[in-house]
Write an enzyme that holds these catalytic residues in place. Structure first.
Site, PDB file in Angstrom:
ATOM      1  N   HIS A  28       0.853  -1.197   0.000  1.00 37.12           N
ATOM      2  CA  HIS A  28       0.000   0.000   0.000  1.00 37.12           C
ATOM      3  C   HIS A  28       0.879   1.234   0.000  1.00 37.12           C
ATOM      4  O   HIS A  28       2.042   1.208   0.427  1.00 37.12           O
ATOM      5  CB  HIS A  28      -0.954   0.012   1.202  1.00 37.12           C
ATOM      6  CG  HIS A  28      -0.309   0.381   2.512  1.00 37.12           C
ATOM      7  ND1 HIS A  28      -0.172   1.682   2.933  1.00 37.12           N
ATOM      8  CD2 HIS A  28       0.229  -0.394   3.489  1.00 37.12           C
ATOM      9  CE1 HIS A  28       0.421   1.701   4.116  1.00 37.12           C
ATOM     10  NE2 HIS A  28       0.686   0.455   4.476  1.00 37.12           N
ATOM     11  N   CYS A  29       0.326   2.321  -0.547  1.00 42.25           N
ATOM     12  CA  CYS A  29       0.992   3.620  -0.486  1.00 42.25           C
ATOM     13  C   CYS A  29       0.120   4.516   0.388  1.00 42.25           C
ATOM     14  O   CYS A  29      -0.605   4.021   1.244  1.00 42.25           O
ATOM     15  CB  CYS A  29       1.182   4.198  -1.882  1.00 42.25           C
ATOM     16  SG  CYS A  29      -0.348   4.302  -2.823  1.00 42.25           S
ATOM     17  N   MET A  30       0.139   5.816   0.179  1.00 35.51           N
ATOM     18  CA  MET A  30      -0.600   6.715   1.070  1.00 35.51           C
ATOM     19  C   MET A  30      -2.107   6.578   0.939  1.00 35.51           C
ATOM     20  O   MET A  30      -2.843   6.794   1.895  1.00 35.51           O
ATOM     21  CB  MET A  30      -0.201   8.161   0.792  1.00 35.51           C
ATOM     22  CG  MET A  30       1.165   8.533   1.324  1.00 35.51           C
ATOM     23  SD  MET A  30       1.424  10.307   1.275  1.00 35.51           S
ATOM     24  CE  MET A  30       0.186  10.870   2.456  1.00 35.51           C
ATOM     25  N   THR A  31      -2.589   6.218  -0.251  1.00 34.97           N
ATOM     26  CA  THR A  31      -4.039   6.189  -0.463  1.00 34.97           C
ATOM     27  C   THR A  31      -4.548   4.881  -1.050  1.00 34.97           C
ATOM     28  O   THR A  31      -5.753   4.654  -1.037  1.00 34.97           O
ATOM     29  CB  THR A  31      -4.467   7.326  -1.412  1.00 34.97           C
ATOM     30  OG1 THR A  31      -3.798   7.164  -2.668  1.00 34.97           O
ATOM     31  CG2 THR A  31      -4.126   8.691  -0.840  1.00 34.97           C
ATOM     32  N   ARG A  32      -3.671   4.023  -1.556  1.00 36.21           N
ATOM     33  CA  ARG A  32      -4.129   2.878  -2.339  1.00 36.21           C
ATOM     34  C   ARG A  32      -3.633   1.541  -1.806  1.00 36.21           C
ATOM     35  O   ARG A  32      -2.484   1.412  -1.378  1.00 36.21           O
ATOM     36  CB  ARG A  32      -3.656   3.000  -3.789  1.00 36.21           C
ATOM     37  CG  ARG A  32      -4.106   4.268  -4.472  1.00 36.21           C
ATOM     38  CD  ARG A  32      -3.604   4.306  -5.899  1.00 36.21           C
ATOM     39  NE  ARG A  32      -3.916   5.578  -6.533  1.00 36.21           N
ATOM     40  CZ  ARG A  32      -3.674   5.855  -7.805  1.00 36.21           C
ATOM     41  NH1 ARG A  32      -3.108   4.942  -8.570  1.00 36.21           N
ATOM     42  NH2 ARG A  32      -3.987   7.018  -8.311  1.00 36.21           N
TER      43      ARG A  32
END
Length: 491
Positions: A28-32
């Site tokens: 995961h990244c910041m939003t996804r």
């Protein structure tokens, strides 16, 4: 209750992406939530978009489900746990764990080969180096802003030094983290990359003279750390090839740090320092001289840059500016692109009163859009419709011109961290101007972006035929999301 909600979200997503046996990788990244899939055909895109917690879906080298900041960090561990439970609880199937991993790796490489160009791969590596640092930048930036408020107001004088140390500690050592991540990304030993980059921030470097000048701790900053760590990776790989195995544990790390460290001290720090200074000078000159025009261009072009993945080239520039002056003057202007996008989406909502599907997408995505998470509106609304994407850029250009004009008039300010935009950027504003003035100009820019994006889309975002088609179809939905180049980290 919160844990149950996150687990329920993960449980709802899992069967819609083909179940545990279809998952090759999870990140995961910041939003996804980023999922590597073995069989793309098993995914039910429409059902995923219909889930209340899902803000949108995007496909790149991985399948990406937009959940929003905060939520994604809580749902991902639950999703990983469900995948592991599903695999361990299943009867022996036709695919072993080793075969599953091999298939996932092969699929990932095939997708990279289809989607990657050398330039895109370079930008992705840059993003992979800096994006993991964003949470610390945000946290320290907000603490720095709070400390500034307390200092200006004269409140809690005993706490102010502690807050200053808390906010500044990470930034004083950011070069070490950049070096660590760089070596990791380029296939070297991360700790060796961090060790070489640490030379740049070591106070004792002030006793060293290079090119007839005394070096300064931090000279070259993140750019110097990036270059030093890349060099360290190449030296390390050379040593691994030529140093006898029996001596490798002693010779390789010693030569890696020694050679890379000396080149860093007597070359890279000076060159990177000059480059960093030039970046800061140019950014300040651009807004002081270009003002409204510079803001118009930057705010108007940022959404297309995000769509193409080229915005990632700005991450080291933002970081360099923050390292130099404590804030990046570019981000408040670029954030206006998100304001134009929000205004355009609201106009689409009112222009399509009988399009229930698209209006539902806008209702669910607008709160995230106001907080600076723009992917759902970009890929779910404006970009598939075409013209509203252009009019959203017009709104961003207008907001950028507004903020740029005040920069030209002497009211310059920036963001103390990268990542958030929209309303979420208010706590991160910083600079030499007064706090009230900064808030007023940034809020004014957002208002201009919302208004112009709305008006441009309302009056020019649709042809007569588009309105007829989108308002009369029995269950209209936007076209399938296009494939963006990369995660937009700064919208």
């Amino acid at each position: 209750m919160s844990t149950d909600k996150n687990r329920a979200t993960a449980a709802a997503i899992l069967p819609l992406v083909g179940g545990p046996d279809n998952i090759a990788s999870i990140a995961h990244c910041m939003t996804r939530l980023r999922i590597g899939l073995l069989d793309r055909s098993l995914v039910d895109d429409e059902a995923l978009r219909a889930l209340p917690a899902v803000l949108g879906v995007v496909e790149d080298d991985t399948y990406q489900i937009v959940l929003g900041p905060g939520t994604v960090a809580r749902v991902t561990p639950e999703f990983e746990a469900l995948v592991e439970e599903g695999r361990s609880g299943a009867a022996a199937g036709p695919v072993t764990a080793e075969e599953l991993a091999a298939q996932g790796a092969a699929l990932k490489e095939a997708r990279k080969a289809r989607n990657a160009t050398p330039f895109k791969l370079f930008l992705r590596r840059i993003a992979d180096i800096f994006v993991p640092l964003i949470p610390a930048l945000i946290g320290c930036g907000i603490i720095a802003g709070l400390n500034g408020v307390l200092t200006n107001a004269g409140w809690l004088p005993g706490v102010v030094p502690a807050l200053a140390a808390t906010a500044s500690g990470f930034m004083s050592l950011i070069a070490v983290f950049v070096g660590y991540n760089t070596a990791k990304e380029f296939g070297g030993t991360p700790i060796l990359g961090g060790a070489v980059a640490a030379i740049i921030v070591f106070p004792g470097i002030a006793k060293v003279t290079a090119f007839g000048l005394e070096l300064k701790p931090g000279q070259g900053g993140v750019l110097g750390a990036l270059a030093a760590a890349v060099l360290a990776v190449h030296v390390e790989k050379w040593c691994r090839r030529w140093v006898p195995e029996a001596l490798d544990v002693l010779v390789t790390p010693t030569l890696t740090v020694l050679v890379s460290g000396l080149v860093t001290i007597f070359g890279l720090m000076f060159l990177a320092g000059e480059a960093s200074a030039a970046i800061g000078t140019f950014a300040n000159w651009l807004l002081a001289a270009g003002g409204a025009f510079a803001g118009l261009v930057l705010g108007g072009l940022f959404l297309p840059l995000v769509m193409l993945g080229l915005h990632q080239a700005l991450i080291p520039i933002h970081t360099t500016l923050i390292e130099q002056s404590g804030h990046t003057v570019l981000l408040p202007i670029l954030a206006m692109a998100g304001a134009g996008q929000v205004g355009a989406a609201i106009a689409v909502y009112y222009r399509l009163p009988r399009n229930g599907s698209l209006r539902a997408t806008i209702r669910s995505a607008l709160p995230a859009g106001f907080l600076g998470v723009g992917e759902p509106l970009i890929y779910g609304v404006s970009l598939p419709l075409g013209r509203p994407f252009v009019t959203a850029c017009v709104g961003g250009a207008a907001g950028g011109a507004f903020v740029g004009l005040f920069n030209q008039l002497g009211l310059a300010f920036g963001s103390t961290a990268i990542g958030p935009s929209g309303w979420a950027l208010f706590p991160l504003l910083g600079g030499t101007s007064g706090w009230v003035a900064m808030l007023a100009v940034y809020a004014g820019g957002l208002a201009v972006g919302y208004l112009v994006g709305f008006l441009a889309t309302y009056f020019f975002g649709f042809t007569r035929q588009m309105l007829t088609d989108l308002n009369t179809a029995p269950d209209p939905t936007p076209p399938t999301d296009p494939t963006p180049a990369r995660e937009p980290a700064l919208t």
